[in-house]
Design an enzyme around this catalytic site. Sequence first.
Site, PDB file in Angstrom:
ATOM      1  N   HIS A 275      32.648  -3.780  50.051  1.00  0.00           N
ATOM      2  CA  HIS A 275      33.453  -3.189  48.980  1.00  0.00           C
ATOM      3  C   HIS A 275      32.630  -2.327  48.025  1.00  0.00           C
ATOM      4  CE1 HIS A 275      32.259  -6.862  46.596  1.00  0.00           C
ATOM      5  NE2 HIS A 275      32.255  -5.974  45.622  1.00  0.00           N
TER       6      HIS A 275
ATOM      7  N   ASP B 195      33.080  -8.707  54.471  1.00  0.00           N
ATOM      8  CA  ASP B 195      32.652  -7.981  53.277  1.00  0.00           C
ATOM      9  C   ASP B 195      31.148  -7.727  53.290  1.00  0.00           C
ATOM     10  OD1 ASP B 195      32.943  -6.592  50.941  1.00  0.00           O
ATOM     11  OD2 ASP B 195      32.967  -8.360  49.642  1.00  0.00           O
TER      12      ASP B 195
ATOM     13  N   SER C 210      27.576  -7.435  42.875  1.00  0.00           N
ATOM     14  CA  SER C 210      28.011  -7.497  44.264  1.00  0.00           C
ATOM     15  C   SER C 210      26.976  -6.885  45.202  1.00  0.00           C
ATOM     16  CB  SER C 210      29.338  -6.757  44.440  1.00  0.00           C
ATOM     17  OG  SER C 210      30.378  -7.467  43.832  1.00  0.00           O
TER      18      SER C 210
END
Length: 470
Positions: free
Chosen positions: A206, A239, A317
């Site tokens: 992402h 992911d 992230s």
Amino acid sequence: MTEDSTPRPDAERPPVDPGHTQEVDVEHTRAFGPPPGQAPLLPPQEPVREPVWASGPDYTAAPSQAMSGPKPWSAGEHPAYANNPYSATATQSVPAKQATKGPSWLAVFLIAGLAALLAGLTGGLFGGWLGATDRFDGLDLRSGQDAGATPQPGAGATTRPGGTVANIAANATPSVVTIQVQAADGDGTGSGWVLDDKGHIVTNNHVVASAASGGEITVVLSNGKESKATIVGRDVSYDLAVLKVDRTDLTPLPIGDSNAVVVGDPVIAVGAPLGLDSTVTTGIVSALNRPVTPGNADDQSFINAIQTDAAINPGNSGGPLLDMQGRVIGINTAIARVAGQSIGGQSGNIGVGFAIPSAQVKITVDQLIRTGKAEHPIIGVMLDRQYQGEGIRIAEDSADNPAVTPDGPAAKAGLRAGDVITAFEGRPMTDPDALVVAIRSKAVGSTVTLTVVRDGKSRDVKMVLQGRSD
């Protein structure tokens, strides 16, 4: 829905418990444009004479003159020199030319040769000193190319004992990067870390997904050096993404065994929350095997996550979660949020963060590097999401789709429509997403055990997981 089908639309989702780990925020921070550059320095220009206001000082004069009022330049003055020898009305007298004998041509050539030799020797010594002392380290003389020294460990690597947070952080931060993404739908910032000495960088899907079909990805090292990156492979379900930079001198982080982690182990999170690079936070492993499914219907991920209370914020992230040996045991991916308490669509740390276990990372990253895509393990069944009883029921057959895929793992193990799965590898199962997460935490080809209830009787069945690439 089968555990290997496209996720169901949001409208079909059952009500979500506010405490359910599904409610997570995986949005990365918005990248801000670079700070405005300074105006280029220009060579001094000779001022143009302007009318002088009678009531104000002339700021083009020397400071002492500016306080006492304007003073016109005389014809022989110049703003850069005390006297202008080229002025037609220069006040200095020119001495009379004396008849002297100049040096011979041989002397001129000898002097010129000696001067050239001295200049070359001095330049070589000076240049060697600059190179030896890294005085040019901050200059990028190769415009448009990746350049710059390799990041070095911080002071804590030598001034703090091994095994301390300061020591681990000092040694790890040179291998952690900030990832800046520029794409048509906006800019974003995330984190990543060096996988090997071939230029591979690991991050979350992402973080870079917006640039997959057109955009620019820049990897920024801890010393500020930048390199353009390309996507080697990425996978929505896990992911995960692998990038490649044109450098082979970066230090990779060692990968630990997430299967050996226990609740209560201390951990360290490193990344760029809110764009603040090389940020280090600490905490413990709060829980294991948390089924986390962040994302929307078209980009949902299924993560058998490590839960931690180490501060994780938007921008973390893709950064590593380290154990106390400085090894990667997870990739920071998502944070829980309290509904209605986000600002600008993002919420900050509330002590509930989630990381992808390194055991899953190793399998998926290897596949992404080899083939550009990942394989997802499946058992080949369609699940009944309307079922409210204990366990997870296999749906009934439909005209178009059988509930149990022919020749799939479940079919070969004898499972049928209407069977209820109550456990996977000994872990009780009560939620369809939790079952999908548990299956996808295994490797393709693994043998797993399911506890199945049929006609009120419970039995264990074994099956070998098959793989499928989306």
